[in-house]
Design a protein around this motif. Structure first.
Motif, PDB file in Angstrom:
ATOM      1  N   ARG A 202      -2.761   1.504  -8.309  1.00 34.27           N
ATOM      2  CA  ARG A 202      -3.926   0.858  -7.685  1.00 34.27           C
ATOM      3  C   ARG A 202      -3.747  -0.641  -7.476  1.00 34.27           C
ATOM      4  O   ARG A 202      -4.311  -1.198  -6.537  1.00 34.27           O
ATOM      5  CB  ARG A 202      -5.163   1.090  -8.555  1.00 34.27           C
TER       6      ARG A 202
ATOM      7  N   TYR B 272       0.829  -1.207   0.000  1.00 32.53           N
ATOM      8  CA  TYR B 272       0.000   0.000   0.000  1.00 32.53           C
ATOM      9  C   TYR B 272       0.868   1.264   0.000  1.00 32.53           C
ATOM     10  O   TYR B 272       0.521   2.291  -0.601  1.00 32.53           O
ATOM     11  CB  TYR B 272      -0.942  -0.004   1.204  1.00 32.53           C
ATOM     12  N   LYS B 273       1.991   1.200   0.701  1.00 32.35           N
ATOM     13  CA  LYS B 273       2.911   2.333   0.728  1.00 32.35           C
ATOM     14  C   LYS B 273       3.447   2.631  -0.680  1.00 32.35           C
ATOM     15  O   LYS B 273       3.513   3.794  -1.114  1.00 32.35           O
ATOM     16  CB  LYS B 273       4.067   2.036   1.679  1.00 32.35           C
TER      17      LYS B 273
ATOM     18  N   GLN C 228       1.153   6.484  -6.856  1.00 37.39           N
ATOM     19  CA  GLN C 228      -0.220   6.784  -7.284  1.00 37.39           C
ATOM     20  C   GLN C 228      -0.753   5.690  -8.210  1.00 37.39           C
ATOM     21  O   GLN C 228      -1.269   5.962  -9.304  1.00 37.39           O
ATOM     22  CB  GLN C 228      -0.275   8.161  -7.972  1.00 37.39           C
TER      23      GLN C 228
ATOM     24  N   LEU D 179       2.026   1.660  -3.525  1.00 34.94           N
ATOM     25  CA  LEU D 179       0.909   2.093  -4.373  1.00 34.94           C
ATOM     26  C   LEU D 179       0.623   3.582  -4.182  1.00 34.94           C
ATOM     27  O   LEU D 179       0.400   4.321  -5.148  1.00 34.94           O
ATOM     28  CB  LEU D 179      -0.344   1.272  -4.058  1.00 34.94           C
ATOM     29  N   LYS D 180       0.629   4.029  -2.943  1.00 34.18           N
ATOM     30  CA  LYS D 180       0.362   5.431  -2.653  1.00 34.18           C
ATOM     31  C   LYS D 180       1.486   6.316  -3.183  1.00 34.18           C
ATOM     32  O   LYS D 180       1.246   7.396  -3.741  1.00 34.18           O
ATOM     33  CB  LYS D 180       0.205   5.606  -1.145  1.00 34.18           C
ATOM     34  N   LYS D 181       2.740   5.855  -3.012  1.00 32.73           N
ATOM     35  CA  LYS D 181       3.906   6.628  -3.440  1.00 32.73           C
ATOM     36  C   LYS D 181       3.876   6.891  -4.944  1.00 32.73           C
ATOM     37  O   LYS D 181       4.199   8.002  -5.399  1.00 32.73           O
ATOM     38  CB  LYS D 181       5.179   5.879  -3.057  1.00 32.73           C
TER      39      LYS D 181
END
Length: 550
Positions: free
Chosen positions: A317, A308-309, A315, A311-313
Motif C-alpha cells: 500500500r 503503483y505497478k 500487494q 505496489l499492485k505486484k
C-alpha cells in the motif's frame, strides 16, 4: 546377579520361589515337569511379550518378580537417571498379567514400558535357548566378539564418538546442500525483484509526496486564482480586511483614555492585523511557488506508474512497504550467500573428520584381523573338547561402508564334518551343535563381558559321555566369574552344580502343578543316580553319582 525368582499363577505353576547361588545353578527334572516354564516366566521380566495361556487360574493375575543384585556399571546408573527411577543395589523387576491379558511392568514398583524393561534387563542377563541362532548370526555380534577378545573396547568407543561426529557433519552438509538447491531457483527470482526495486530507487514517502504534487499541478489555475483572490481580500484594496482593521484602530485610538477596556482591545486588533499580514505573505509565497510544468507532470506520472505497478505486484500500500520489502529480499539473498560459505566450511570439516574416522576404523580392522587366528584355533579346540572334533570355523573380514562398528563386514562359516564347505552357522548347525558353539564362544569371552548372569537351556542336547562332562567343565569355568543358570538333562552337567534344583510335576485334587526344590547332597546323589540308571537307581549308579559329585 539374580538373587530370587518368584512366580505366581503362571502356566502350571501355582506358586514358586527360588533363591539362586552366585555360581553354577543347575535345574533338572523329567520332560514336561516345567523346567522351561521357569525360563519362560523369567523371560517375561526380561521384557519378552506375554503369549496366550499364561494364566493358571483365570480369575487371578500372573505375578513374576525377580530380585537382582546390581553390578557396578555406569550404564546402569545412567539408566536410572535417564528414566527418573530410584536406584537400589537390590532391584526388583516385576511383571503382572491380568486375566484380561493386559500386562504391566515395574522396576522397583515404578511402572515402565516393555522396551525400558528389556533395555534394563540387557545389563543383567544373557539368556540362551536352543535354536536361538539370531544373535550369533548377526554381524554386529560377530564383530563384538573379536573386539572383546582383542580388548579394544576404549578404541571402539572412541571410534563411535568420532563416527557420530562425522555423521553429524555429513547430515548438516546434506541439509545445507538441500537448502541451497531449493533456494537456487528462488535466488534468481529474488535477485530480479531486488534489482527491480533498486532500479526504482524510491525514497521515504516519495509516492505519497508525488501524488500530492500531481494534485497541485493538475489544479494550478484554480489554486492561483483563489490564492490571488484571498490575498486581495486580505490587503490589496481599500476594502480589504487589513485596511478595515486599520480604520477600526483609528476610530478607537482617540477613545482609549475614556474606557479602561479599550487599550486591551486595541492591542488585540494590532496582533490580529500582524497575524493577517503574515497569512497574506504566506499565501503570496505559496502562489509564487505554484507554476504549471508539463515536463514535471510527465515525470511524476511516470514515477507514480512505476510505484503503483510495484505496489499492485506485491500487494502493498505505501512507499514504506516497498522499502521494507526491498530490505527483506536483500536479507534473504545475504542468507543464501552465507549458505554457500557455510556449506564450504562444513564440507571441509566433514572431509577432515572422515579421514580421522577412516584412520581409526583401519586400526579396528587391524586389531580384529590379528584376533581371528587365535580365536578360531581356541574355538575349534573347545569344540573338540565338547564332542565336535570335526567342526571347523572360518572367519572372514571384508571391507564395507563405514558404520558405527567400523568399516568391516564379517562372516562366520561353519563346517561340522571337515567337508571343506563353510556355510553360515544358522544354516548348518543343529540345535545341539549351536548351543555348544555358543557355550564355547562365551567361555572365550567370559573375562571380557560384564553380564553378571548367563542362562542356558539344555545346552548339552544331543551329547553324552566325555563331551557332556566337558560341557559341565566349561559351565563350571564360566561360573567362576558369572552366575550361571542351566537347565539340563545330563547327570555329568548336574554333578558340576554349586546349587542343584529339581523341578517336579504333581497332581493334587485333579489339578496339575509344578514345583521346584533345592536339593541336599543326599538328594542330589539320588537324583543324579536316577538320571544315570532310571527311577530306581542301582547301588552302582549311586556310587557313580557320589564320585561324579566329588
Amino acid at each position: 546377579m539374580l538373587l530370587q525368582l518368584d512366580i505366581k499363577n503362571y502356566a502350571i505353576i501355582q506358586s514358586v520361589s527360588v533363591s539362586f547361588s552366585d555360581n553354577l545353578n543347575v535345574i533338572t527334572g523329567e520332560t514336561g515337569a516345567g523346567k522351561s516354564i521357569l525360563l519362560s516366566a523369567l523371560s517375561l521380566i526380561l521384557g519378552v511379550r506375554a503369549g496366550k495361556g499364561t494364566l493358571k487360574d483365570k480369575k487371578n493375575k500372573v505375578i513374576i518378580e525377580g530380585t537382582f543384585s546390581l553390578p557396578h556399571q555406569e550404564g546402569i546408573r545412567q539408566f536410572f537417571t535417564t528414566h527418573e527411577l530410584d536406584y537400589a543395589e537390590e532391584t526388583i523387576l516385576r511383571r503382572e498379567i491380568n486375566p484380561s491379558g493386559k500386562s504391566r511392568a515395574f522396576i522397583n514398583d515404578t511402572p515402565v514400558n516393555l522396551k525400558q524393561l528389556a533395555t534394563f534387563a540387557s545389563f543383567l542377563v544373557d539368556l540362551h535357548q536352543q535354536f536361538d541362532t539370531l544373535q550369533l548370526g548377526q554381524s554386529q555380534y560377530q564383530l563384538r566378539l573379536l573386539d572383546l577378545l582383542s580388548g579394544q573396547k576404549e578404541q571402539l568407543e572412541n571410534y563411535q564418538q568420532q563416527f557420530k561426529k562425522y555423521t553429524s557433519y555429513k547430515t548438516h552438509y546434506q541439509s545445507l546442500t538441500e537448502q541451497v538447491a531449493e533456494s537456487t531457483k528462488e535466488r534468481d527470482y529474488l535477485q530480479f525483484l531486488l534489482e527491480e526495486l533498486e532500479e526504482a530507487d524510491f525514497k521515504e514517502e516519495e509516492l505519497e509526496e508525488l501524488n500530492q504534487e500531481l494534485q497541485i499541478q493538475n489544479n494550478t489555475e484554480k489554486l492561483k486564482q483563489n490564492l490571488n483572490g484571498a490575498t486581495a481580500l486580505l490587503e490589496e484594496n481599500e476594502s480589504s480586511v487589513i485596511s478595515q482593521l486599520r480604520m477600526i484602530q483609528n476610530q478607537l485610538s482617540s477613545l482609549s483614555d475614556y474606557h479602561k477596556a479599550l487599550p486591551s482591545i486595541m492591542e488585540r486588533l494590532s496582533s490580529t492585523q500582524i497575524e493577517l499580514q503574515d497569512l497574506s505573505n504566506e499565501l503570496e509565497q505559496i502562489n509564487e511557488t505554484i507554476e504549471y510544468d508539463e515536463e514535471r507532470i510527465t515525470f511524476i506520472q511516470d514515477r507514480l506508474n512505476i510505484g503503483y505497478k510495484l505496489l499492485k505486484k506485491h500487494q502493498l500500500r505505501t512507499t514504506e512497504d516497498l522499502l521494507n520489502l526491498q530490505a527483506s529480499i536483500k536479507e534473504k539473498l545475504n542468507q543464501v550467500a552465507h549458505l554457500d560459505s557455510e556449506i564450504e566450511e562444513v564440507k571441509e570439516k566433514s572431509e577432515k573428520q572422515l579421514k580421522k574416522v577412516q584412520k581409526l576404523a583401519t586400526t579396528l580392522t587391524h586389531n580384529r584381523e590379528k584376533q581371528i587366528t587365535p580365536f578360531v584355533t581356541d574355538l575349534e579346540a573347545l569344540l573338540k573338547q565338547v564332542g565336535m572334533p570335526n567342526a571347523r570355523i572360518k572367519v572372514e573380514l571384508t571391507k564395507a561402508r563405514l558404520s558405527d562398528s567400523g568399516q568391516d563386514d564379517i562372516s562366520f562359516g561353519f563346517d561340522a564334518n571337515k567337508s571343506g564347505e563353510f556355510l553360515p552357522i544358522s544354516k548348518v548347525a543343529s540345535g545341539g551343535e549351536f548351543s555348544r558353539l555358543m557355550l564355547c564362544i562365551k567361555s572365550q569371552i567370559a573375562h571380557a563381558t560384564t553380564l553378571p548372569t548367563l542362562i542356558f537351556d539344555e545346552i548339552e542336547s544331543g551329547i553324552s559321555g566325555e563331551a557332556a562332562k566337558q560341557v559341565g567343565i566349561l559351565l563350571g569355568g564360566l561360573a567362576q566369574n558369572h552366575q550361571v543358570i542351566c537347565i539340563s538333562h545330563q547327570p555329568l552337567v548336574a554333578a558340576k552344580a554349586t546349587t542343584h534344583f529339581q523341578v517336579v510335576k504333581s497332581e493334587k485334587q485333579g489339578v496339575v502343578t509344578s514345583e521346584i526344590h533345592p536339593l541336599s547332597k543326599k538328594e542330589r546323589i539320588r537324583i543324579i543316580a536316577g538320571m544315570l540308571s532310571g527311577d530306581q537307581p542301582t547301588e552302582a549308579a549311586l556310587t557313580n553319582a557320589k564320585e561324579m559329585i566329588k
